[in-house]
Scaffold this motif. Structure first.
Motif, PDB file in Angstrom:
ATOM      1  N   TYR A  54       2.264   3.674   3.491  1.00 35.15           N
ATOM      2  CA  TYR A  54       3.300   3.562   3.110  1.00 35.15           C
ATOM      3  C   TYR A  54       3.495   2.086   2.459  1.00 35.15           C
ATOM      4  O   TYR A  54       4.480   1.567   1.890  1.00 35.15           O
ATOM      5  N   GLU A  55       3.103   1.431   3.524  1.00 29.90           N
ATOM      6  CA  GLU A  55       3.463   0.059   4.276  1.00 29.90           C
ATOM      7  C   GLU A  55       3.123  -0.298   2.859  1.00 29.90           C
ATOM      8  O   GLU A  55       3.773  -1.247   2.072  1.00 29.90           O
ATOM      9  N   ALA A  56       1.569  -0.243   2.546  1.00 26.74           N
ATOM     10  CA  ALA A  56       0.880  -0.673   0.969  1.00 26.74           C
ATOM     11  C   ALA A  56       1.952  -1.125  -0.199  1.00 26.74           C
ATOM     12  O   ALA A  56       2.018  -1.315  -0.901  1.00 26.74           O
ATOM     13  N   ALA A  57       2.148   1.040   0.303  1.00 24.53           N
ATOM     14  CA  ALA A  57       2.620   1.379  -1.552  1.00 24.53           C
ATOM     15  C   ALA A  57       4.540   0.520  -1.529  1.00 24.53           C
ATOM     16  O   ALA A  57       4.564   0.155  -2.584  1.00 24.53           O
ATOM     17  N   ARG A  62       7.897  -3.437  -4.189  1.00 23.37           N
ATOM     18  CA  ARG A  62       8.820  -4.581  -4.887  1.00 23.37           C
ATOM     19  C   ARG A  62       7.623  -5.324  -5.561  1.00 23.37           C
ATOM     20  O   ARG A  62       8.630  -6.185  -6.073  1.00 23.37           O
ATOM     21  N   TYR A  63       6.584  -5.723  -5.674  1.00 22.72           N
ATOM     22  CA  TYR A  63       6.679  -6.489  -6.617  1.00 22.72           C
ATOM     23  C   TYR A  63       6.455  -6.163  -7.974  1.00 22.72           C
ATOM     24  O   TYR A  63       6.789  -6.734  -8.308  1.00 22.72           O
ATOM     25  N   TYR A  64       6.762  -4.811  -8.424  1.00 23.41           N
ATOM     26  CA  TYR A  64       6.620  -3.934  -9.477  1.00 23.41           C
ATOM     27  C   TYR A  64       8.310  -4.438 -10.169  1.00 23.41           C
ATOM     28  O   TYR A  64       8.447  -4.406 -10.872  1.00 23.41           O
ATOM     29  N   LEU A  96       3.166   3.772  -7.579  1.00 21.60           N
ATOM     30  CA  LEU A  96       2.307   4.725  -6.991  1.00 21.60           C
ATOM     31  C   LEU A  96       0.521   5.565  -7.971  1.00 21.60           C
ATOM     32  O   LEU A  96      -0.050   6.363  -6.909  1.00 21.60           O
ATOM     33  N   ALA A  97       0.835   4.703  -8.625  1.00 23.15           N
ATOM     34  CA  ALA A  97      -0.474   5.205  -9.478  1.00 23.15           C
ATOM     35  C   ALA A  97      -1.922   4.620  -9.024  1.00 23.15           C
ATOM     36  O   ALA A  97      -2.697   5.171  -8.939  1.00 23.15           O
ATOM     37  N   GLU A  98      -1.165   3.242  -8.442  1.00 22.88           N
ATOM     38  CA  GLU A  98      -2.420   2.251  -7.410  1.00 22.88           C
ATOM     39  C   GLU A  98      -2.821   3.717  -6.701  1.00 22.88           C
ATOM     40  O   GLU A  98      -4.177   2.740  -5.533  1.00 22.88           O
ATOM     41  N   LEU A 103       3.217  10.004 -11.690  1.00 22.75           N
ATOM     42  CA  LEU A 103       4.654  10.512 -11.423  1.00 22.75           C
ATOM     43  C   LEU A 103       4.759  10.488 -12.828  1.00 22.75           C
ATOM     44  O   LEU A 103       4.681  10.476 -13.545  1.00 22.75           O
ATOM     45  N   SER A 104       5.558  11.916 -12.643  1.00 24.71           N
ATOM     46  CA  SER A 104       6.270  11.876 -14.582  1.00 24.71           C
ATOM     47  C   SER A 104       7.755  11.075 -14.283  1.00 24.71           C
ATOM     48  O   SER A 104       8.158  11.132 -13.401  1.00 24.71           O
ATOM     49  N   MET A 105       7.570  11.202 -15.315  1.00 18.67           N
ATOM     50  CA  MET A 105       9.178  10.136 -15.632  1.00 18.67           C
ATOM     51  C   MET A 105      10.233  11.439 -14.956  1.00 18.67           C
ATOM     52  O   MET A 105      11.728  10.482 -13.998  1.00 18.67           O
TER      53      MET A 105
END
Length: 253
Positions: A54-57, A62-64, A96-98, A103-105
């Motif tokens: 969770y923390e890494a995600a 926040r980056y994006y 989350l793709a990373e 995720l769909s829209m």
């Protein structure tokens, strides 16, 4: 050298007090744990287990968020409506793709809704309120500088019941002011409004890009609240690095 500022109410020049100290705080993940609503939203929609990073995600989200916000012109330019909603969905999809979660829209929209739904259930970090209260009692200028849209960030500030401690005039939200951190103009604006000088201004924040880089380049004293143990992202040097409000209080008081 004596410095002066224009009093907006009287239209005359006021002498700036070189002895006046200013202490300013970021909001998200500095005054309260911003990871909590993110974790709840991811759990609710993606159905991941305790082993998920969770923390890494959260850091990638926040980056994006910062990146996409900047592309749209910052919080002051985004306002509300489709561009804002698309940015908020995209930051979850990209982050989350990373971690191999596509995720769909619709899922991204549901995650954003869940995230917003619990973002105002705020519990401040232990010692944060007490430190702010002590700085106010000591007669210092105390304020907030936070990126985001006006209503959204003000709802968080109200949820923490900070109006009784920090005057609304000293609550600076980028979407209202017009510049997002790390833009130096927001720090210069804060100094002008509060009658403080960069050399006597302290900034406490968690974000390397927004808080450390922005305040260092503005000539402020920077307290990096690195409670998540992240690595520096540039050659900038915070003046102090701390991991708890006990450390911050020992430093500032």
């Amino acid at each position: 050298m004596v410095e002066w500022k224009m009093n907006r109410e009287t239209g005359v020049l006021d002498r700036m007090d070189e002895r006046q100290l200013g202490y300013f705080f970021d909001v998200d993940d500095t005054l309260y744990d911003h990871l909590t609503p993110f974790r709840k939203a991811v759990e609710a929609v993606a159905g991941v287990n305790e082993a998920f990073p969770y923390e890494a995600a959260y850091h990638r989200m926040r980056y994006y968020s910062d990146l996409l916000s900047l592309e749209l012109g910052g919080a002051g330019a985004m306002g509300t409506g489709s561009p804002m909603e698309e940015m908020r969905r995209s930051r979850f999809q990209l982050a989350l793709a990373e971690f191999d979660i596509e995720l769909s829209m619709e899922q991204a929209a549901a995650m954003q809704a869940a995230y917003i739904g619990c973002q105002y259930e705020i519990e401040m970090f232990a010692g944060a309120r007490e430190l702010i209260a002590e700085l106010v009692r000591a007669g210092h200028v105390v304020g907030l500088i936070t990126n985001g849209t006006g209503e959204h960030q003000m709802n968080k500030i109200r949820a923490m019941e900070l109006d009784g401690l920090i005057p609304p005039a000293y609550q600076f939200v980028s979407g209202v002011v017009g510049w997002d951190k790390p833009d130096g103009r927001i720090f210069a604006h804060v100094n002008e409004v509060t009658g403080t000088l960069p050399a006597n201004s302290y900034y406490v924040g968690d974000s390397w890009r927004n808080d450390v880089v922005g305040a260092v380049e503005a000539g402020w004293t920077v307290v990096w609240f690195n409670h998540r143990g992240t690595a520096p992202e540039s050659e900038h040097q915070p003046h102090y690095t701390v991991k708890s409000y006990a450390e911050i209080a020992e430093l500032l008081l």
